[in-house]
Each structure stands twice: as C-alpha cells, then as structure tokens.
Scaffold this motif. Structure first.
Motif, short mmCIF file in Angstrom:
data_model
loop_
_atom_site.label_atom_id
_atom_site.label_comp_id
_atom_site.label_asym_id
_atom_site.label_seq_id
_atom_site.Cartn_x
_atom_site.Cartn_y
_atom_site.Cartn_z
N ALA A 99 52.53 9.86 -29.81
CA ALA A 99 51.66 8.70 -30.02
C ALA A 99 50.31 8.87 -29.34
CB ALA A 99 52.36 7.44 -29.51
N LEU A 100 50.30 9.47 -28.15
CA LEU A 100 49.04 9.69 -27.43
C LEU A 100 48.15 10.68 -28.18
CD1 LEU A 100 50.25 9.86 -23.72
CD2 LEU A 100 48.89 8.05 -24.78
N VAL A 101 48.75 11.75 -28.66
CA VAL A 101 47.96 12.73 -29.42
C VAL A 101 47.38 12.08 -30.67
CG1 VAL A 101 48.09 14.89 -30.72
CG2 VAL A 101 49.23 14.71 -28.51
N ALA A 102 48.17 11.20 -31.31
CA ALA A 102 47.69 10.50 -32.51
C ALA A 102 46.53 9.56 -32.17
CB ALA A 102 48.83 9.71 -33.14
N ARG A 103 46.49 9.09 -30.91
CA ARG A 103 45.40 8.22 -30.47
C ARG A 103 44.18 9.02 -30.02
NH1 ARG A 103 46.64 2.54 -29.36
NH2 ARG A 103 44.54 2.52 -28.47
N GLY A 104 44.23 10.34 -30.12
CA GLY A 104 43.08 11.16 -29.77
C GLY A 104 43.09 11.71 -28.37
N ILE A 105 44.22 11.59 -27.66
CA ILE A 105 44.32 12.14 -26.31
C ILE A 105 44.67 13.63 -26.42
CG2 ILE A 105 45.43 11.93 -24.07
CD1 ILE A 105 43.80 9.47 -25.00
N LYS A 106 43.93 14.47 -25.72
CA LYS A 106 44.18 15.90 -25.78
C LYS A 106 45.47 16.25 -25.03
CE LYS A 106 39.23 16.95 -25.92
NZ LYS A 106 38.10 17.61 -25.22
N PRO A 107 46.26 17.18 -25.57
CA PRO A 107 47.53 17.55 -24.91
C PRO A 107 47.36 17.97 -23.45
CG PRO A 107 47.47 18.44 -27.13
CD PRO A 107 46.10 17.86 -26.86
N GLU A 108 46.24 18.62 -23.13
CA GLU A 108 46.05 19.07 -21.75
C GLU A 108 45.82 17.90 -20.78
OE1 GLU A 108 42.15 20.10 -24.00
OE2 GLU A 108 44.32 20.09 -24.39
N GLN A 109 45.58 16.70 -21.30
CA GLN A 109 45.43 15.52 -20.45
C GLN A 109 46.78 14.85 -20.16
OE1 GLN A 109 41.86 14.20 -23.26
NE2 GLN A 109 42.20 12.67 -21.69
N ILE A 110 47.84 15.32 -20.81
CA ILE A 110 49.15 14.66 -20.73
C ILE A 110 50.09 15.49 -19.86
CG2 ILE A 110 51.07 13.71 -22.05
CD1 ILE A 110 49.19 13.71 -24.51
N HIS A 111 50.59 14.88 -18.81
CA HIS A 111 51.52 15.53 -17.88
C HIS A 111 52.84 14.77 -17.93
CE1 HIS A 111 47.77 17.27 -16.42
NE2 HIS A 111 47.32 16.02 -16.26
N SER A 112 53.95 15.49 -17.90
CA SER A 112 55.23 14.80 -18.06
C SER A 112 56.31 15.37 -17.16
CB SER A 112 55.69 14.89 -19.53
OG SER A 112 55.86 16.24 -19.93
N GLU A 113 57.26 14.50 -16.82
CA GLU A 113 58.44 14.86 -16.06
C GLU A 113 59.63 14.32 -16.82
OE1 GLU A 113 59.56 16.78 -13.86
OE2 GLU A 113 60.21 15.80 -12.02
N ALA A 114 60.52 15.22 -17.26
CA ALA A 114 61.68 14.79 -18.03
C ALA A 114 62.79 14.34 -17.12
CB ALA A 114 62.16 15.92 -18.93
N PHE A 115 63.29 13.11 -17.34
CA PHE A 115 64.45 12.63 -16.61
C PHE A 115 65.69 13.08 -17.36
CE2 PHE A 115 64.81 9.28 -13.27
CZ PHE A 115 63.66 9.62 -12.62
N GLY A 116 66.55 13.83 -16.70
CA GLY A 116 67.75 14.32 -17.36
C GLY A 116 67.56 15.73 -17.86
N THR A 117 68.58 16.28 -18.51
CA THR A 117 68.54 17.65 -19.01
C THR A 117 68.01 17.66 -20.42
OG1 THR A 117 70.39 18.27 -17.65
CG2 THR A 117 69.95 19.67 -19.51
N GLY A 118 67.10 18.54 -20.69
CA GLY A 118 66.58 18.70 -22.03
C GLY A 118 65.52 19.76 -22.04
N GLY A 119 65.07 20.14 -23.23
CA GLY A 119 64.07 21.18 -23.31
C GLY A 119 64.63 22.52 -22.97
N VAL A 120 63.77 23.40 -22.49
CA VAL A 120 64.16 24.77 -22.18
C VAL A 120 64.33 24.92 -20.68
CG1 VAL A 120 63.49 27.18 -22.35
CG2 VAL A 120 62.94 25.62 -24.20
N HIS A 121 65.55 25.15 -20.24
CA HIS A 121 65.84 25.34 -18.82
C HIS A 121 66.68 26.59 -18.64
CE1 HIS A 121 64.14 21.60 -17.38
NE2 HIS A 121 64.72 20.98 -18.37
N PHE A 122 66.53 27.22 -17.52
CA PHE A 122 67.25 28.45 -17.25
C PHE A 122 68.41 28.26 -16.28
CE2 PHE A 122 63.27 29.96 -18.87
CZ PHE A 122 63.59 31.08 -19.61
N SER A 123 68.71 27.03 -15.88
CA SER A 123 69.79 26.83 -14.90
C SER A 123 70.74 25.75 -15.36
CB SER A 123 69.19 26.44 -13.54
OG SER A 123 68.59 25.18 -13.61
#
Length: 404
Positions: free
Chosen positions: A380-404
């Motif tokens: 939604a932020l990208v659709a509003r014109g926010i550049k991806p490099e301006q967006i920082h995130s912390e995932a709660f829980g397991t997801g995405g690519v993890h090595f442990s």
C-alpha cells in the motif's frame, strides 16, 4: 573455494528443493534435535511444532542454491539472521553440528551416498555460507564486548515489575540480578529471554522487542499472552512469562538487531499491527526524549479497545507533543468506543484511505506486525508513492527467508 562444477551440482538440486524442500528440512530438524537434544533449549520448538521453521529453512536453502553464483545478494538476510543467532548465543561450533546433520539429511532424503560428489558440493557450499555467518556474528559479538554494560551469552534478570497493558499484553520490567550496568540500546532492537517451560521440562528461548527507549536501570518487554484456541496450542514461553511473579528470575541476552530508528531528524511514520506496536513505542519514546524535533505519525491497527495496548500512554503523549499525530483502526470497535477519539477507522487498516498528511512522501516508514499485515502495508505504501528504500520493517514471528 567452491569450484564451478560444485556450483553446478548445487544449482542442479534447485528443482528438487522447490518440490521437496520442506520434507528435507523437516527431516533435518528431527534428526538434529534427536541426535543433539541439548539444542532444544536453543531452537524455537513452537516453530518446529507448527512447521514454520522447516518452511523458513527450506526457503533459505532454496534461495542459497538459486544464488550460489553470487550469494552476496543475500547479504541483507544474512545480516538479519546473524543478529538473531547472536541473540541466541549461537557459536561457531554449532555450525559443525548443523552442517553434519544437514549433509546426512540430504544424503538420506535424496538417497544419495555420502561419498557422492553432490554431497561434497553441498559440503563446500555449506562451509562457505557458515564462514560468512561466523564472521558476521563475530563482529556483532565484538561490538557487545566493547560496549560498556553489555554482555555475551545468557545473564540472569529479575522481573522487577509487571504492568498489564491490555487484556492480552503485559509489560515486564527487567533488572540484572547481579546489580550490574546495562548497555544503551537502539530504539527498535530486541532481546532473547529464556525460561523453563513446565510442559516441556526444559528451557525455551524467545525474542521480544524492547518496548521502551534505552534506560539506565531496566529493560522492558511487552508480551502478548497466546491462549490455546481450538486446535491452536497456547504459547509456551509467553504463557510461562505471564504466570511468573515479580522477583522471579529469567535469562536474557544483550539487546541486538538491525531494525531500529535510523534518523530522528526526519519525519517518521510508525505503522504497527497488534503487539507489533512494541518497537514503535520504543521509537516514539526515544523521539519524545529528544523533544520530537520532526513530526511523527503513529498508525496502529488492532482488533479493538480491549487489546489496544498502551492507549493511555499514547494519548498522554499526544496532549504533550504537538508534532505527534495518532491514527488507529479497530477491526471490531465496541459500541462504547468513540469514533475520532478512541479510534479513527472501523475495520482493517487501509492505508489507501488515509489522508495525504498522514503519509508524507519524504518520511521514513517503519512497519511491524504479522507477516501478512507487513506485506499488505508495504504494498500500500509503494502504491502511495513511497520509495521502497524509505520503508523499514521488522517481522513478528517466523516468515520470509531465514537460515535458523
């Protein structure tokens, strides 16, 4: 150094990993924890139970195989996971145990002899990756060694105070049992805590964001109680913590993590879902300590007022800080909740409906919450014109690519 023929052999396993990766990693975890039961106090057994850990590792192994020609593209993920490993006090010898069990699992699941050149290729590939992790983690350990008040490994803390923040979330104020100093930490970082879980008969670790800015005398985490519902088993560590009393002891590792407030002199937008507000509160409190030099937009989504943690704290700050704006979405508001006062939107958070002044194009954005929530808000932020490099995130829980 990996040879080109070894890289080709690793790449040749990509189709198999896509189809059978979860079966392989499930077998691997079962094999490793059976052969090394002491590691049950290091690995998140709830993620083992749900299958999330196996899925995450399968994605990581696949990503590494797909990028074996240039693994540097995985650097951001490696940095993220390295902090997680340091927080769990994972050391270089642990990689030998993981590697041995991983190679035997590949051999046994794919029915390839250990003497086969494919196993040798994966051994070389794993060794290369392990060295990258060990070197990255060593730098983080050295930073802790050089930081006054910090420590390595597990340290005993007392629960100095418990404060109920909502019907589900309780804050725990933690002080060192040894009476020693605490290190400064970045707003947004986390700690690992370890407690003995009665149902398991041994210790289990979990990672929790620090829910306050850096304090000299205590650390604070705010933990959601995970009740059993239907087929869903209750949270082992969270429920154990909620049952503990003031003055009880737990084990804690030093604050770490690469998700934190990067620039306090910019306009910041803090977007959270549920208990994902904890690092955002830490960031907000840090900005308040600086007298909030730039506007801050605090956007939060939760099910309703009963589970809206730290609501009074946020409202108090709003009356004190003209640069702070609050926007809250209640998925299920109660009849007693006042629109425009208790909340601003009924239903799920929809950033497309927010006024432009709440989402300035020149701001930094911080996201924290469940994985689907994160993906939805990022899109939604990208659709509003926010550049991806301006967006920082912390995932709660397991997801995405993890090595442990």
């Amino acid at each position: 150094m990996l040879t080109q023929s070894q890289k080709d052999l690793v790449k040749a396993t990509v189709p198999v990993l896509r189809e059978h990766g979860v079966a392989l990693t499930s077998y691997f975890y079962n094999r490793m924890l059976t052969n090394n039961p002491d590691l049950k106090e290091t690995f998140n057994l709830a993620h083992q139970r749900s299958g999330a850990q196996a899925q995450a590792l399968a994605g990581a192994v696949l990503a590494y195989a797909e990028n074996i020609e240039d693994p540097s593209v995985l650097a951001p993920v490696i940095e993220l996971v390295a902090h997680k490993h340091v927080s769990l006090n994972i050391q270089a010898p642990d990689y030998n145990i993981v590697g041995e069990n991983l190679l035997h699992s590949i051999s046994e699941v794919l029915k390839v002899p250990m003497e086969d050149e494919l196993i040798a290729a994966w051994a070389a590939a794993y060794g290369q990756l392990a060295n990258v992790f060990i070197e990255t983690e060593q730098k983080i350990y050295q930073e802790h060694e050089q930081t006054q008040g910090s420590w390595l490994g597990w340290r005993k803390f007392k629960i100095a105070k418990k404060v109920q923040e909502s019907s589900e979330i309780t804050s725990f104020y933690l002080i060192p049992s040894d009476g020693g100093k605490l290190p400064p930490h970045q707003a947004g970082q986390y700690i690992s805590v370890r407690v003995t879980v009665p149902e398991l008969g041994h210790k289990q670790p979990r990672q929790y964001s620090l829910s306050d800015s850096s304090r000299a005398d205590h650390l604070r985490i705010s933990v959601k109680r995970e009740d059993a519902q239907g087929d869903k088993i209750g949270g082992w560590v969270s429920n154990t913590l909620h049952a503990m009393q003031e003055n009880d002891e737990i084990e804690v590792t030093a604050p770490t993590g690469n998700f934190f407030l990067f620039d306090s002199h910019k306009t910041n937008v803090l977007i959270s879902g549920g208990v994902g507000l904890t690092p955002m509160i830490a960031m907000l409190n840090h900005l308040v300590s600086l007298d909030m030099p730039k506007p801050v937009h605090f956007i939060h989504a939760c099910r309703g007022s009963q589970v809206h943690a730290m609501k009074q704290h946020l409202n108090d700050l709003k009356t004190q800080q003209p640069n702070l704006s609050l926007w809250t979405a209640y998925e299920h508001p109660q009849s007693s909740d006042v629109l425009g006062q208790d909340y601003h939107h009924a239903g799920r958070l929809n950033l497309a409906e927010l006024p432009a002044e709440q989402l300035p194009v020149d701001a930094d954005y911080y996201l924290c919450g469940p994985i689907p929530f994160m993906h939805e808000q990022h899109k939604a932020l990208v659709a509003r014109g926010i550049k991806p490099e301006q967006i920082h995130s912390e995932a709660f829980g397991t997801g995405g690519v993890h090595f442990s």
